[in-house]
Design an enzyme around this catalytic site. Structure first.
Site, mmCIF file in Angstrom:
data_model
loop_
_atom_site.group_PDB
_atom_site.id
_atom_site.type_symbol
_atom_site.label_atom_id
_atom_site.label_comp_id
_atom_site.label_asym_id
_atom_site.label_seq_id
_atom_site.Cartn_x
_atom_site.Cartn_y
_atom_site.Cartn_z
ATOM 1 N N ASP A 38 0.674 -1.101 0.043
ATOM 2 C CA ASP A 38 -0.005 -0.068 0.137
ATOM 3 C C ASP A 38 0.721 1.250 0.013
ATOM 4 O O ASP A 38 2.058 1.194 0.628
ATOM 5 C CB ASP A 38 -0.837 -0.194 1.334
ATOM 6 C CG ASP A 38 -1.835 -1.112 1.066
ATOM 7 O OD1 ASP A 38 -2.344 -1.506 0.035
ATOM 8 O OD2 ASP A 38 -2.339 -1.657 2.245
ATOM 9 N N TYR A 66 5.608 -8.860 8.768
ATOM 10 C CA TYR A 66 5.513 -7.307 8.872
ATOM 11 C C TYR A 66 5.366 -6.824 10.331
ATOM 12 O O TYR A 66 5.157 -7.809 11.230
ATOM 13 C CB TYR A 66 3.990 -7.046 8.412
ATOM 14 C CG TYR A 66 3.744 -7.482 6.903
ATOM 15 C CD1 TYR A 66 3.898 -6.419 5.902
ATOM 16 C CD2 TYR A 66 3.402 -8.786 6.674
ATOM 17 C CE1 TYR A 66 3.513 -6.807 4.693
ATOM 18 C CE2 TYR A 66 2.913 -8.959 5.221
ATOM 19 C CZ TYR A 66 3.103 -8.092 4.129
ATOM 20 O OH TYR A 66 2.896 -8.457 2.813
ATOM 21 N N ASP A 80 -7.429 1.190 6.924
ATOM 22 C CA ASP A 80 -6.347 1.892 7.116
ATOM 23 C C ASP A 80 -6.547 3.408 7.556
ATOM 24 O O ASP A 80 -7.582 3.770 7.370
ATOM 25 C CB ASP A 80 -5.142 1.694 6.447
ATOM 26 C CG ASP A 80 -5.502 1.945 5.089
ATOM 27 O OD1 ASP A 80 -6.278 2.818 4.721
ATOM 28 O OD2 ASP A 80 -4.766 1.852 4.088
ATOM 29 N N ARG A 174 -4.111 -5.404 7.026
ATOM 30 C CA ARG A 174 -5.363 -4.489 7.171
ATOM 31 C C ARG A 174 -6.796 -5.355 7.524
ATOM 32 O O ARG A 174 -7.209 -4.898 8.506
ATOM 33 C CB ARG A 174 -5.958 -3.878 5.832
ATOM 34 C CG ARG A 174 -4.803 -2.588 5.643
ATOM 35 C CD ARG A 174 -5.449 -2.029 4.282
ATOM 36 N NE ARG A 174 -5.151 -2.433 3.155
ATOM 37 C CZ ARG A 174 -6.043 -2.443 2.046
ATOM 38 N NH1 ARG A 174 -6.991 -1.716 2.154
ATOM 39 N NH2 ARG A 174 -5.792 -3.084 0.898
#
Length: 323
Positions: A38, A66, A80, A174
């Site tokens: 993203d 992550y 988000d 997300r």
């Protein structure tokens, strides 16, 4: 140049923006990324150049890691911090134990619904584009099987939770944040995301676009990039006879009697539904496939797929990297 560069994507750029920048820096058009990050996210984004673009899909299929910040009490339409707030909730009754339990419920093999604001396609159209055009009613979200191997909570100070996550391809962090907010009944969204690993590529070994330009000017790009073989190091290998090399490279299938070396047999031994002996059940053989690195006397040729045909183990070329 046929190499892979471990680029550290900066915030505010799309993955395609990074590809465009790399094309300009290296002066070549054949460049591809290995999985969308993203625009607000940062971190590991392997970029393939030249014939190395043939392994983009293989890198994409690797597990990822992550570091994520989850903000509870505020839900957005994009899951988000870039989206519109659609729900808010007071958190005064929420406990640390509830948050931990909700996060840990995501670990394991689960069915996950992707966000509507994603690049997944419906009838050839990206879902995010359909939503932005007011056509969200055309989207029917379907769960997708994913695997979350591990979640480690680094800090918990409600409403902010910082955690590390190891997960399979196709996982939307997300959605993890959104789902935790739903489980707790307070809403939640992903407020920051850093990809720390993609396959063999790690954040510590990544380089910025500015560094890529510097290494180009210094003539040291090779020293700061990866070969196709580096990426395929976990694949089994086999070597074929020299007189079979040309036929194989032209798409022909090579029987096992023309193999002269390799460690592929131990992988057949441990593969589901396959055995090394010739008397393996036909049904087992029909289900067996194995991707391998293929070599001849002159070195690496490319990737081939092992399978059984008429009771004989054979190799067929999948991706050729030699000119």
């Amino acid at each position: 140049m046929d190499r892979i560069f471990n680029i550290k994507k900066p915030p505010g750029m799309t993955s395609h923006d990074v590809v465009y920048k790399v094309r300009k820096i290296l002066g070549t058009k054949k460049v591809g990324h290995t999985g969308t990050l993203d625009p607000d996210a940062v971190g590991v984004l392997p970029i393939c150049v030249g014939r190395a673009t043939k392994v983009c899909d293989l890198i994409l299929n690797k597990d990822k890691a992550y570091e994520c910040e989850l903000t509870l009490g505020v839900e957005t339409d994009t899951y988000d911090s870039s989206g519109e707030v659609v729900f808010e909730k007071d958190l005064s009754d929420l406990t640390d134990e509830q948050v931990v339990d909700a996060l840990m419920s995501q670990v394991g093999d689960i069915d996950q619904y992707p966000p509507k604001y994603s690049a997944l396609k419906v009838k050839g159209k990206k879902m995010c584009d359909l939503v932005r055009r007011g056509r969200a009613d055309e989207i029917v979200l379907k769960p997708r099987p994913i695997k979350i191997k591990k979640i480690d909570i680094k800090s918990l100070d409600i409403p902010k939770i910082l955690f590390e996550i190891d997960c399979s391809k196709g996982t939307y962090v997300r959605s993890v944040c959104h789902d935790v907010g739903q489980i707790l009944g307070v809403g939640g969204h992903m407020s920051s995301l850093t990809r720390t690993r993609s396959g063999i590529f790690t954040l510590d070994d990544s380089i910025s676009l500015e560094e890529l330009e510097k290494f180009r000017d210094e003539g040291s790009l090779i020293d700061h990039s990866y070969s196709v073989e580096d990426v395929l190091a976990d694949f089994p290998f086999l070597k074929i006879k020299d007189n079979a090399s040309k036929y194989y490279s032209n798409g022909g299938m090579i029987e096992e009697r023309r193999f002269i070396d390799g460690d592929y047999k131990k992988y057949i031994d441990t593969s589901t539904g396959a055995k090394t002996n010739i008397e393996a059940k036909q049904a087992d053989k029909e289900n067996f496939e194995l991707d391998v690195r293929v070599y001849d006397r002159d070195g690496f040729i490319g990737i081939g797929k092992l399978s059984y045909h008429n009771d004989a183990l054979m190799i067929k070329s999948e991706k050729i990297f030699r000119l």
